[in-house]
Design an enzyme around this catalytic site. Structure first.
Site, PDB file in Angstrom:
ATOM      1  N   PRO A  77       0.821  -1.225   0.000  1.00 31.93           N
ATOM      2  CG  PRO A  77      -0.718  -1.532   1.725  1.00 31.93           C
ATOM      3  CD  PRO A  77       0.600  -2.031   1.221  1.00 31.93           C
TER       4      PRO A  77
ATOM      5  CD  GLU B 252      -0.102  -6.289  10.292  1.00 35.07           C
ATOM      6  OE1 GLU B 252      -0.459  -5.114  10.066  1.00 35.07           O
ATOM      7  OE2 GLU B 252      -0.874  -7.263  10.275  1.00 35.07           O
TER       8      GLU B 252
ATOM      9  NE  ARG C 149      -7.233  -4.644 -21.490  1.00 31.26           N
ATOM     10  CZ  ARG C 149      -7.215  -3.466 -22.122  1.00 31.26           C
ATOM     11  NH1 ARG C 149      -6.248  -2.598 -21.896  1.00 31.26           N
ATOM     12  NH2 ARG C 149      -8.157  -3.155 -22.967  1.00 31.26           N
TER      13      ARG C 149
ATOM     14  CG  ASP D 190      -7.896   0.190 -23.693  1.00 27.25           C
ATOM     15  OD1 ASP D 190      -8.957  -0.281 -24.097  1.00 27.25           O
ATOM     16  OD2 ASP D 190      -6.933  -0.465 -23.291  1.00 27.25           O
TER      17      ASP D 190
HETATM   18  C1  4G0 Z   1       2.954  -4.940   2.379  1.00 24.70           C
HETATM   19  C2  4G0 Z   1      -0.835  -4.200  -1.818  1.00 24.70           C
HETATM   20  C3  4G0 Z   1       2.099  -5.815   1.743  1.00 24.70           C
HETATM   21  C4  4G0 Z   1       2.509  -4.174   3.442  1.00 24.70           C
HETATM   22  C5  4G0 Z   1      -0.612  -5.190  -0.858  1.00 24.70           C
HETATM   23  C6  4G0 Z   1       0.340  -5.197   3.250  1.00 24.70           C
HETATM   24  C7  4G0 Z   1      -2.798  -3.542  -0.625  1.00 24.70           C
HETATM   25  C8  4G0 Z   1      -1.938  -3.363  -1.694  1.00 24.70           C
HETATM   26  C9  4G0 Z   1       0.791  -5.949   2.198  1.00 24.70           C
HETATM   27  C10 4G0 Z   1       1.185  -4.305   3.883  1.00 24.70           C
HETATM   28  C11 4G0 Z   1      -1.526  -5.315   0.188  1.00 24.70           C
HETATM   29  C12 4G0 Z   1      -2.206  -2.285  -2.694  1.00 24.70           C
HETATM   30  C13 4G0 Z   1       1.448  -2.419   5.451  1.00 24.70           C
HETATM   31  C14 4G0 Z   1      -0.574  -3.801   5.559  1.00 24.70           C
HETATM   32  C15 4G0 Z   1      -0.153  -6.886   1.503  1.00 24.70           C
HETATM   33  N1  4G0 Z   1      -2.608  -4.507   0.278  1.00 24.70           N
HETATM   34  N2  4G0 Z   1      -2.982  -1.270  -2.346  1.00 24.70           N
HETATM   35  N3  4G0 Z   1      -1.393  -6.220   1.190  1.00 24.70           N
HETATM   36  N4  4G0 Z   1       0.707  -3.498   4.955  1.00 24.70           N
HETATM   37  O1  4G0 Z   1      -1.694  -2.353  -3.815  1.00 24.70           O
END
Ligand code: 4G0
Length: 245
Positions: free
Chosen positions: A88, A115, A152, A167
């Site tokens: 994230p 996490e 794609r 697109d």
């Molecule tokens: C690393 C990507 C990986 C850290 C992965 C969670 C959302 C996305 C993950 C975390 C993911 C996205 C800090 C919770 C695995 N969630 N928005 N989860 N944390 O691309």
């Protein structure tokens, strides 16, 4: 193009790509998707891939050694392929990134759970992507989104025409409305212009609809859209009409 995925759940990657357009492209050999089991790079009887965070707190963290060994090995098999972490906190993945990646020989996607990753894994990656401002239980779904968006765009994956080039987002605008038969549905008729056979009028109507939709739904996209003088004149008129309503 060779996609490799490093994950604790390689089976997740089977059925989403077995069908339809990507399934056909896989059969044609236009791309490959190789999901690799991270635990194969872990050590000990229990092949542990996660551990408690230093400093305390909730949840678990992905250990660096199995991840880094896996990345190094897979990189050796797919040289030239950038390594991307899915988190994230990553750079927002968009159509421009998809287009850029579609020119690479491969892509290595690293999926985390819990996490997230030990911070020292970050140095092994070329890029970190997020598919949006939300948290998933793992990076796998984000990796699948990226694979689909990139695949794609590869030559031969979509129909023989240039549908990827037309697109949404290829010119930075949203798409115009689409209609098919019947000509009247629940009292709503297909716009007359689309039945006219006048290709210049149809093209002009579609362009105006693209500009109107983008103005109404995603006005911030207009700042970076590829607009010519005609587009800007239409947009100025649409903006005046909007402020009147
Ligand atoms: C690393 C990507 C990986 C850290 C992965 C969670 C959302 C996305 C993950 C975390 C993911 C996205 C800090 C919770 C695995 N969630 N928005 N989860 N944390 O691309």
């Amino acid at each position: 193009m060779k996609f490799d995925v490093i994950t604790l759940f390689p089976q997740m990657f089977a059925s989403p790509f077995a069908e339809s357009i990507i399934g056909r492209a896989l059969h044609k050999g236009l791309l490959s998707i190789n999901a690799r089991y991270l635990r194969d790079w872990a050590q000990g009887r229990h092949q542990v891939t996660d551990d408690a965070p230093y400093g305390g707190g909730n949840g678990m963290v992905m250990k660096p050694e199995p991840l880094c060994r896996a990345i190094d090995d897979v990189r050796g098999e797919n040289p030239g392929a950038p390594v991307a972490l899915l988190t994230p906190q990553g750079r927002r993945f968009d159509q421009g990134e998809a287009r850029r990646l579609s020119g690479e020989p491969g892509l290595i996607l690293v999926c985390g759970r819990y996490e997230g990753f030990d911070e020292r894994v970050r140095g092994r990656a070329d890029v970190e992507y997020s598919i949006g401002d939300f948290v998933l239980t793992g990076g796998e779904l984000a990796a699948m989104v990226i694979i689909d968006a990139v695949a794609r765009l590869l030559p031969g994956v979509l129909g023989g025409d240039d549908s990827a080039a037309r697109d949404s987002f290829s010119d930075g605008l949203l798409e115009h409305p689409h209609y098919t038969r019947p000509v009247e549905f629940e009292g709503r008729r297909v716009p007359e212009v689309l039945l006219s056979g006048d290709h210049a009028r149809i093209a002009a109507w579609r362009r105006e609809q693209q500009l109107l939709r983008t103005l109404q739904r995603r006005p911030e996209l207009l700042e970076h859209a590829a607009l010519d003088a005609d587009d800007r004149a239409i947009l100025a008129r649409l903006r005046r009409a909007e402020t009147l309503t």
